[in-house]
Scaffold this motif. Structure first.
Motif, mmCIF file in Angstrom:
data_model
loop_
_atom_site.group_PDB
_atom_site.id
_atom_site.type_symbol
_atom_site.label_atom_id
_atom_site.label_comp_id
_atom_site.label_asym_id
_atom_site.label_seq_id
_atom_site.Cartn_x
_atom_site.Cartn_y
_atom_site.Cartn_z
ATOM 1 N N LEU A 62 44.105 39.187 57.092
ATOM 2 C CA LEU A 62 43.614 39.664 55.872
ATOM 3 C C LEU A 62 43.208 38.291 55.039
ATOM 4 O O LEU A 62 44.095 37.188 54.878
ATOM 5 N N PHE A 63 41.893 37.916 54.782
ATOM 6 C CA PHE A 63 41.412 36.861 54.273
ATOM 7 C C PHE A 63 40.925 37.644 52.727
ATOM 8 O O PHE A 63 40.311 38.210 52.392
ATOM 9 N N LEU A 64 41.779 36.712 51.774
ATOM 10 C CA LEU A 64 41.711 36.985 50.131
ATOM 11 C C LEU A 64 40.630 36.148 49.773
ATOM 12 O O LEU A 64 40.793 35.065 49.138
ATOM 13 N N THR A 65 39.491 36.715 49.833
ATOM 14 C CA THR A 65 38.063 35.811 49.376
ATOM 15 C C THR A 65 37.925 36.401 47.969
ATOM 16 O O THR A 65 36.722 36.798 47.820
ATOM 17 N N VAL A 66 38.820 35.887 47.244
ATOM 18 C CA VAL A 66 38.593 36.032 45.702
ATOM 19 C C VAL A 66 38.777 35.037 44.934
ATOM 20 O O VAL A 66 39.212 33.918 45.438
ATOM 21 N N PRO A 67 38.476 34.843 43.742
ATOM 22 C CA PRO A 67 38.511 33.769 42.780
ATOM 23 C C PRO A 67 40.144 33.241 42.810
ATOM 24 O O PRO A 67 41.051 34.120 43.140
ATOM 25 N N ASP A 68 40.390 32.076 42.995
ATOM 26 C CA ASP A 68 41.817 31.320 42.764
ATOM 27 C C ASP A 68 42.553 32.282 41.811
ATOM 28 O O ASP A 68 43.810 32.095 42.214
ATOM 29 N N GLY A 69 42.322 32.455 40.606
ATOM 30 C CA GLY A 69 43.203 33.132 39.491
ATOM 31 C C GLY A 69 43.535 34.526 39.968
ATOM 32 O O GLY A 69 44.498 35.221 39.497
ATOM 33 N N GLN A 70 42.606 35.136 40.881
ATOM 34 C CA GLN A 70 43.109 36.583 41.489
ATOM 35 C C GLN A 70 43.709 36.418 42.583
ATOM 36 O O GLN A 70 44.254 37.566 43.164
ATOM 37 N N ILE A 71 43.981 35.345 43.548
ATOM 38 C CA ILE A 71 44.662 35.605 44.539
ATOM 39 C C ILE A 71 46.266 36.281 44.650
ATOM 40 O O ILE A 71 46.427 37.131 45.373
ATOM 41 N N GLU A 72 46.973 35.582 43.576
ATOM 42 C CA GLU A 72 48.123 36.089 43.461
ATOM 43 C C GLU A 72 48.292 37.479 43.052
ATOM 44 O O GLU A 72 49.035 38.196 43.844
ATOM 45 N N SER A 73 47.533 38.104 42.240
ATOM 46 C CA SER A 73 47.511 39.680 41.997
ATOM 47 C C SER A 73 47.108 40.298 43.336
ATOM 48 O O SER A 73 47.601 41.435 43.131
ATOM 49 N N VAL A 74 46.026 39.742 43.837
ATOM 50 C CA VAL A 74 45.623 40.623 44.846
ATOM 51 C C VAL A 74 47.021 40.714 45.913
ATOM 52 O O VAL A 74 47.152 41.909 46.797
ATOM 53 N N TRP A 75 47.571 39.463 46.329
ATOM 54 C CA TRP A 75 48.446 39.753 47.083
ATOM 55 C C TRP A 75 49.658 40.499 46.764
ATOM 56 O O TRP A 75 50.183 41.252 47.443
ATOM 57 N N ASN A 76 50.042 40.674 45.454
ATOM 58 C CA ASN A 76 51.250 41.438 44.862
ATOM 59 C C ASN A 76 50.712 42.941 44.995
ATOM 60 O O ASN A 76 51.567 43.695 45.222
ATOM 61 N N SER A 77 49.314 43.090 45.061
ATOM 62 C CA SER A 77 48.905 44.588 45.270
ATOM 63 C C SER A 77 48.861 45.100 46.707
ATOM 64 O O SER A 77 48.969 45.932 47.046
ATOM 65 N N ILE A 78 48.838 44.214 47.617
ATOM 66 C CA ILE A 78 49.032 44.533 49.148
ATOM 67 C C ILE A 78 50.428 44.486 49.697
ATOM 68 O O ILE A 78 50.662 44.796 50.870
ATOM 69 N N LYS A 79 51.277 43.890 48.865
ATOM 70 C CA LYS A 79 52.756 43.923 49.401
ATOM 71 C C LYS A 79 53.561 44.916 49.792
ATOM 72 O O LYS A 79 54.472 45.173 50.714
ATOM 73 N N ARG A 80 52.948 46.101 49.351
ATOM 74 C CA ARG A 80 53.605 47.538 49.503
ATOM 75 C C ARG A 80 53.006 48.037 50.856
ATOM 76 O O ARG A 80 53.728 49.354 51.311
ATOM 77 N N TYR A 81 52.182 47.370 51.558
ATOM 78 C CA TYR A 81 51.721 48.008 52.855
ATOM 79 C C TYR A 81 52.562 47.243 53.962
ATOM 80 O O TYR A 81 53.162 46.185 53.802
ATOM 81 N N ASP A 82 52.571 47.737 55.201
ATOM 82 C CA ASP A 82 53.193 47.293 56.320
ATOM 83 C C ASP A 82 52.397 46.044 56.795
ATOM 84 O O ASP A 82 51.264 46.167 57.282
ATOM 85 N N LEU A 83 52.946 44.942 56.573
ATOM 86 C CA LEU A 83 52.258 43.647 56.963
ATOM 87 C C LEU A 83 53.010 42.630 57.822
ATOM 88 O O LEU A 83 52.606 41.685 58.285
ATOM 89 N N SER A 84 53.790 43.255 58.738
ATOM 90 C CA SER A 84 54.526 42.756 59.614
ATOM 91 C C SER A 84 53.660 42.149 60.953
ATOM 92 O O SER A 84 52.777 42.844 61.261
ATOM 93 N N GLY A 85 53.865 41.052 61.145
ATOM 94 C CA GLY A 85 53.214 40.295 62.287
ATOM 95 C C GLY A 85 51.688 39.821 61.860
ATOM 96 O O GLY A 85 51.196 39.207 62.583
ATOM 97 N N LYS A 86 51.166 40.101 60.592
ATOM 98 C CA LYS A 86 49.647 39.868 60.145
ATOM 99 C C LYS A 86 49.760 38.593 59.465
ATOM 100 O O LYS A 86 50.683 37.834 58.977
ATOM 101 N N CYS A 87 48.517 37.991 59.501
ATOM 102 C CA CYS A 87 48.085 36.627 58.988
ATOM 103 C C CYS A 87 47.719 37.023 57.733
ATOM 104 O O CYS A 87 46.560 37.865 57.597
ATOM 105 N N ILE A 88 48.037 36.316 56.600
ATOM 106 C CA ILE A 88 47.480 36.647 55.070
ATOM 107 C C ILE A 88 47.042 35.243 54.782
ATOM 108 O O ILE A 88 47.572 34.311 54.735
ATOM 109 N N CYS A 89 45.590 35.090 54.553
ATOM 110 C CA CYS A 89 45.062 33.751 54.169
ATOM 111 C C CYS A 89 43.970 33.936 53.035
ATOM 112 O O CYS A 89 43.594 34.942 52.536
#
Length: 287
Positions: A62-89
């Motif tokens: 998953l590429f988080l192509t959002v403004p710098d100030g939103q990266i952390e909040s978007v990350w926090n919003s996807i933490k609840r999903y099963d991300l095992s083995g995935k690359c987060i960029c």
């Protein structure tokens, strides 16, 4: 590797198209603005997702192509999903993969993948991206994979450390953003000579572009010309007598940097008078 994009702005459009043009599978886009996701998916011939969970499930990275100030909040919003083995960029120049807090606990792997390139257009910049360097920082697991991916596209790739990210980004600002300030000051000075802003930009444009080309090709010492390089103290002094105070301070600061470059170019030339003049002017500004 199936790649999904969260965010459908210039970076998302450009990287998604760049990947698909090189045969990489892009699963699609999710955006808070559904119209943007639809447009990006149409542009890249991929899918548009209305549910973030579905995009996450359909993607290996998953590429988080959002403004710098939103990266952390978007990350926090996807933490609840099963991300095992995935690359987060993400594609921030200044932030490292450390912004993905607790990612190890989720069995995922974080990366910052930054094109050293000013993305100016959603639909055209991908055509120029092959000329840019990519810097990559992140978990060892897929570091080589991402490096080899961009290598295969023909890009130069540099692996950097997380603690180097901010300094690296500052260097990019010097070469890109700060130059805009110098150009604008040149236009402003030309206006005082009777040029309109438009004519001033047109007049300076060829000088600016030719010098930029020479800089890249020959380095700073090879490209440097002008009165300072010639140690022409009389002309430097005349410049300093007519420049407005704001521009004068910039002129003195940058000339102090150029002296060191000029000395490397012309080790046999005497720059003592130039250095004394700049020292005298720097004292005026308490530097």
């Amino acid at each position: 590797m199936r790649i999904g994009f969260i965010g459908a702005g210039k970076a998302g459009f450009t990287l998604g198209k760049y990947f698909t043009e090189h045969g990489v599978h892009v699963s699609g886009y999710f955006s808070r603005n559904q119209k943007s996701a639809d447009e990006a998916s149409l542009f890249t011939h991929t899918e548009s997702y209305t549910q973030l969970a579905e995009l996450a499930e359909a993607s290996d990275a998953l590429f988080l192509t959002v403004p710098d100030g939103q990266i952390e909040s978007v990350w926090n919003s996807i933490k609840r999903y099963d991300l095992s083995g995935k690359c987060i960029c993400h594609c921030s120049g200044a932030l490292s993969s450390a912004v993905f807090s607790e990612i190890d606990q989720m069995g995922a792997f974080g990366y910052s993948i930054h094109p050293l390139f000013a993305i100016h257009s959603k639909t055209e910049s991908f055509r120029e991206l092959s000329n840019s360097y990519f810097t990559i920082e992140g978990h060892e697991k897929y570091l080589k994979y991402w490096q080899e991916t961009f290598d295969s596209f023909g890009n130069h790739v540099k692996i950097i450390k997380s603690e180097q990210k901010v300094l690296y980004h500052a260097a990019a600002v010097f070469a890109s953003n700060l130059v805009c300030g110098l150009f604008d000051e040149a236009v402003s000075i030309m206006e005082k000579c009777g040029f309109s802003p438009q004519d001033a930009a047109k007049a300076i444009g060829p000088l600016f572009l030719n010098n930029a080309s020479s800089l890249v090709k020959n380095g700073a010492a090879g490209a440097l010309t002008g009165p300072l390089e010639r140690a022409d103290v009389n002309t430097l002094r005349k410049h300093m007598e007519v420049l407005p105070e704001k521009e004068l301070e910039t002129y003195i600061t940058m000339s102090s940097v150029l002296v060191d470059i000029a000395k490397k170019k012309n080790p046999q030339r005497d720059y003592k008078e130039v250095i004394n003049l700049l020292h005298e002017k720097n004292e005026r500004y308490g530097k």
